[in-house]
Each structure stands twice: as structure tokens, then as C-alpha cells.
Design a protein around this motif. Structure first.
Motif, mmCIF file in Angstrom:
data_model
loop_
_atom_site.group_PDB
_atom_site.id
_atom_site.type_symbol
_atom_site.label_atom_id
_atom_site.label_comp_id
_atom_site.label_asym_id
_atom_site.label_seq_id
_atom_site.Cartn_x
_atom_site.Cartn_y
_atom_site.Cartn_z
ATOM 1 N N GLU A 35 0.835 -1.196 0.000
ATOM 2 C CA GLU A 35 0.000 0.000 0.000
ATOM 3 C C GLU A 35 0.878 1.257 0.000
ATOM 4 N N ARG A 36 1.981 1.219 0.732
ATOM 5 C CA ARG A 36 2.910 2.355 0.764
ATOM 6 C C ARG A 36 3.503 2.618 -0.619
ATOM 7 N N ALA A 37 3.869 1.567 -1.330
ATOM 8 C CA ALA A 37 4.444 1.731 -2.671
ATOM 9 C C ALA A 37 3.418 2.342 -3.628
ATOM 10 N N VAL A 38 2.152 1.944 -3.516
ATOM 11 C CA VAL A 38 1.097 2.526 -4.350
ATOM 12 C C VAL A 38 0.959 4.010 -4.037
ATOM 13 N N GLN A 39 1.021 4.367 -2.768
ATOM 14 C CA GLN A 39 0.939 5.775 -2.373
ATOM 15 C C GLN A 39 2.135 6.568 -2.906
ATOM 16 N N ASP A 40 3.339 5.978 -2.865
ATOM 17 C CA ASP A 40 4.524 6.640 -3.420
ATOM 18 C C ASP A 40 4.321 6.942 -4.903
ATOM 19 N N LEU A 41 3.816 5.962 -5.652
ATOM 20 C CA LEU A 41 3.557 6.176 -7.078
ATOM 21 C C LEU A 41 2.566 7.312 -7.299
ATOM 22 N N ALA A 42 1.500 7.329 -6.514
ATOM 23 C CA ALA A 42 0.478 8.369 -6.671
ATOM 24 C C ALA A 42 1.025 9.753 -6.362
ATOM 25 N N ASN A 43 2.044 9.812 -5.512
ATOM 26 C CA ASN A 43 2.657 11.089 -5.160
ATOM 27 C C ASN A 43 3.840 11.448 -6.054
ATOM 28 N N GLY A 44 4.039 10.679 -7.115
ATOM 29 C CA GLY A 44 5.067 11.006 -8.096
ATOM 30 C C GLY A 44 6.452 10.457 -7.786
ATOM 31 N N TYR A 45 6.561 9.520 -6.840
ATOM 32 C CA TYR A 45 7.836 8.933 -6.488
ATOM 33 C C TYR A 45 7.898 7.491 -6.980
ATOM 34 N N TYR A 46 9.100 7.027 -7.288
ATOM 35 C CA TYR A 46 9.257 5.622 -7.595
ATOM 36 C C TYR A 46 9.145 4.853 -6.294
ATOM 37 N N PRO A 47 8.404 3.762 -6.271
ATOM 38 C CA PRO A 47 8.184 3.058 -5.019
ATOM 39 C C PRO A 47 9.428 2.306 -4.553
ATOM 40 N N CYS A 48 9.551 2.215 -3.241
ATOM 41 C CA CYS A 48 10.592 1.376 -2.647
ATOM 42 C C CYS A 48 10.049 -0.052 -2.653
ATOM 43 N N LEU A 49 10.608 -0.900 -3.463
ATOM 44 C CA LEU A 49 10.076 -2.248 -3.624
ATOM 45 C C LEU A 49 10.464 -3.187 -2.491
ATOM 46 N N THR A 50 11.417 -2.759 -1.648
ATOM 47 C CA THR A 50 11.809 -3.603 -0.523
ATOM 48 C C THR A 50 11.272 -3.072 0.798
ATOM 49 N N CYS A 51 10.508 -1.972 0.754
ATOM 50 C CA CYS A 51 9.918 -1.410 1.973
ATOM 51 C C CYS A 51 8.570 -2.063 2.240
ATOM 52 N N SER A 52 8.167 -2.065 3.489
ATOM 53 C CA SER A 52 6.853 -2.632 3.816
ATOM 54 C C SER A 52 5.865 -1.541 4.122
#
Length: 111
Positions: free
Chosen positions: A94-111
Motif C-alpha cells: 500500500e505504501r508503494a502505491v501511495q509513493d507512485l500516486a505522489n510522483g515517487y518511484y516506489p521502494c520495492l523492498t519497503c513494507s
């Protein structure tokens, strides 16, 4: 989401009408749990998920906004415009999806 009994497909039905304008939509398929989750503008659509036990075998490129008919043929196309598509191996958090929506590349190893 509702399973169409005639075809191995999932149809998403929105509870509300989405206002006009630009929106970021994410669909996350988690192969470990066989679940699909829908996000609109980085917000998980509560109660809108489905099992996905019959993935479609692909012999060609990625197609966005297309349906799969009961006979396996491609169906209708999305009415509208898609200007950016990201595809990742593995299910985004869910955090990675939020990062994408905010214009950032998601951290794929973050939870």
C-alpha cells in the motif's frame, strides 16, 4: 467486484461515480494470496477485491484496458485515455502505491 459466470474474468463496479479529471488507478495482484486490490488516487477501495485464480496466459505484449471474452478472444477497449503505465514484478505494498500516486518511484523492498 463481481465474477462473470460466463467468462473467467473479473468485472469491477464502482460504488460511486468517479468525478471527471485526472486519477491514478492501481490494480495489485498478489499471487501468494490470489487476490486483486484496487486503488484510486492512492486510496484502497475498501470492499473491492477479488480472487484471481485463473491468470491469463500471455503470448504477446501487455494490454491495458481490454476485456477477455469467454472464448478467449480479446474484447472491447477502454473508452478514455491512459497516459502512463507502470508494471512491476511482485505485488506492491500500500505504501508503494501511495509513493507512485505522489510522483515517487516506489521502494520495492519497503513494507
Amino acid at each position: 467486484m463481481a465474477q462473470n459466470g460466463a467468462a473467467p474474468q473479473v468485472t469491477t463496479v464502482s460504488k460511486e461515480t468517479v468525478p471527471t479529471g485526472t486519477h491514478r488507478v492501481a490494480v495489485v495482484h498478489d499471487a501468494r494470496t490470489d487476490r486483486i486490490t484496487l486503488y484510486v488516487d492512492a486510496q484502497k477501495e475498501e470492499g473491492v477485491s477479488a480472487t484471481f485464480k485463473a491468470p491469463v496466459a500471455s503470448t504477446g505484449g501487455l494490454q491495458v484496458g481490454r476485456t477477455l471474452l469467454a472464448d478467449g478472444a480479446g474484447g472491447s477497449y477502454l473508452r478514455g485515455a491512459v497516459d502512463e503505465v507502470h508494471a512491476y514484478t511482485g505485488a506492491l505494498s500500500e505504501r508503494a502505491v501511495q509513493d507512485l500516486a505522489n510522483g515517487y518511484y516506489p521502494c520495492l523492498t519497503c513494507s
